[in-house]
Design an enzyme around this catalytic site. Sequence first.
Site, mmCIF file in Angstrom:
data_model
loop_
_atom_site.group_PDB
_atom_site.id
_atom_site.type_symbol
_atom_site.label_atom_id
_atom_site.label_comp_id
_atom_site.label_asym_id
_atom_site.label_seq_id
_atom_site.Cartn_x
_atom_site.Cartn_y
_atom_site.Cartn_z
ATOM 1 N N ASP A 171 0.693 -1.121 0.069
ATOM 2 C CA ASP A 171 0.137 0.071 0.191
ATOM 3 C C ASP A 171 0.831 1.120 0.115
ATOM 4 O OD1 ASP A 171 -1.699 2.027 0.495
ATOM 5 O OD2 ASP A 171 -2.950 0.909 1.904
ATOM 6 N N GLU B 260 -1.380 -10.913 -8.319
ATOM 7 C CA GLU B 260 -2.478 -10.509 -8.990
ATOM 8 C C GLU B 260 -2.124 -8.814 -9.444
ATOM 9 O OE1 GLU B 260 -6.328 -9.280 -6.968
ATOM 10 O OE2 GLU B 260 -7.013 -11.041 -7.957
#
Length: 238
Positions: free
Chosen positions: A137, A213
């Site tokens: 993040d 992903e």
Amino acid sequence: MSSARLPRKRFYRARAHSNPLSDSHFPVPICPSEVDYSSHYPHFFPTPKPKVRFADVGCGFGGMLVSLSPLFPDTLMIGMELRDKVTEYVKDRIEGLRATNPGQYNNISVVRTNSMKYIPNYFEKGQLSKMFFLFPDPHFKEKNHRRRVVSVQLLDEYAYVMEVGGIIYTVTDVEELGDWMKSCLEKHPLFEAVGEEEIKKDPVVKLLTSATEEGQKVARNEGQTFMAIYRRVTSKED
């Protein structure tokens, strides 16, 4: 490989991000010797007691673990994820892979935890040979930079649990975060950059942008990625 017994992400709805500074309710081991790894890797127990050597911090849906598993079949690896639903998905994914591929994927597992707070609770000094921080993040706002999983302060703890010669891998598609992580590693006295020739020969490196992903999404969008790969070096205390 059959996917009939593998979980589907749509049944594991989860927030995209979590606040690593908030208090979450999950069990935390008092010290590394209190972690029951036999439940994670029953194939490798009871004796001799093996140790986890790779840690994927913020493992997401477990793509890196699944890709690494056949490359290092005798090496125990663990994913560390804060989000409960994502952790549940990875756990079920691994169980499904083991069931549909007998004898494989026994060396990977996942634990729900806050690695920014509890890394020393899981690993002994010098235990890990590889650590991964893949597409973490970015916490764009400056006031939230203290939430970033790579910082000079946190590198003290990562250096503690890594063996001398161990490798830390970071990658992101956010240039500013890439510069941040590289700068933190560059400033830390216990890490040095891995040379380009060694990076080219490392089979793990190509997985950094293809196994997860997030990495696949960046590739589909023809985005750019920024890597920082550093080695744990010795100190007077080692």
